[in-house]
Scaffold this motif. Structure first.
Motif, PDB file in Angstrom:
ATOM      1  N   ASP A  88     -26.212  -3.888  13.057  1.00  0.00           N
ATOM      2  CA  ASP A  88     -25.024  -3.788  12.669  1.00  0.00           C
ATOM      3  C   ASP A  88     -24.035  -5.322  12.989  1.00  0.00           C
ATOM      4  N   ASP A  89     -24.687  -5.137  14.226  1.00  0.00           N
ATOM      5  CA  ASP A  89     -23.701  -6.291  14.827  1.00  0.00           C
ATOM      6  C   ASP A  89     -24.368  -7.844  14.555  1.00  0.00           C
ATOM      7  N   THR A 117     -22.403 -10.118  14.875  1.00  0.00           N
ATOM      8  CA  THR A 117     -21.866 -11.746  15.397  1.00  0.00           C
ATOM      9  C   THR A 117     -22.291 -12.259  16.960  1.00  0.00           C
ATOM     10  N   ARG A 157     -31.311  -7.352  20.991  1.00  0.00           N
ATOM     11  CA  ARG A 157     -31.310  -7.502  20.453  1.00  0.00           C
ATOM     12  C   ARG A 157     -31.568  -9.551  20.103  1.00  0.00           C
TER      13      ARG A 157
END
Length: 161
Positions: free
Chosen positions: A73-74, A76, A102
């Motif tokens: 969902d990240d 950024t 990540r």
């Protein structure tokens, strides 16, 4: 620290299940090993000496479904493209060897975006970038697939979605 039946990530071998902990004779001494079976490969087995801190430190637990969803969902967190192919290859190999889910997800997204851009120009992705992409997809895809109970292909679709 680890026990039989647990699922771990081990270097570029990807997601493995700890099948057993056994003792084997090496020369005149006996050593204890974690016996790892890669989840996606029936024909390989990895032996990790329990007393070798360097090798054991490369084993880590697979992220939980909630942790994986948060990573997916990240949008950024990202990685910048490096124009110099040698510096880029060095940076990308560092991400692969670091095994941070990540960073691997960000790397897959970056290289897919780059591939789309060069394809639009009638060019192809550099072969070393393509190799890195396949390795990053394997590592991130397998961890996400294991955590969410989906296939690697579905996991990659979630990464890119």
């Amino acid at each position: 620290m680890f026990s039989v039946g647990q699922t771990v990530l081990y270097g570029t071998n990807g997601v493995c299940r700890i099948e057993k902990i056994t003792t084997r004779r090496v020369g005149s001494s006996e050593m204890e090993y974690y016996v790892l079976k890669p989840v996606r490969s029936d024909c390989s087995t990895v032996f990790v000496p329990t007393g070798n801190e360097t090798l054991v430190s490369r084993m880590r637990f697979v992220k939980s479904a909630d942790e994986v969803r948060a990573i997916l969902d990240d949008r950024t967190f990202s990685i910048d493209w490096i124009d110099n192919k040698n510096l880029r290859a060095e940076r990308f190999r560092g991400i692969i060897s670091g095994e941070d889910c990540r960073e691997l997800v960000a790397l897959v997204r970056l290289i897919h975006a780059r591939a789309a851009a060069v394809t639009a120009q009638g060019k192809r992705l550099h072969i070393s970038d393509d190799r890195i992409l396949r390795e990053a997809e394997k590592m991130a895809g397998d961890e996400i697939a294991t955590s969410l109970g989906v296939t690697r292909e579905e996991a990659i679709a979630l990464i890119l979605g």
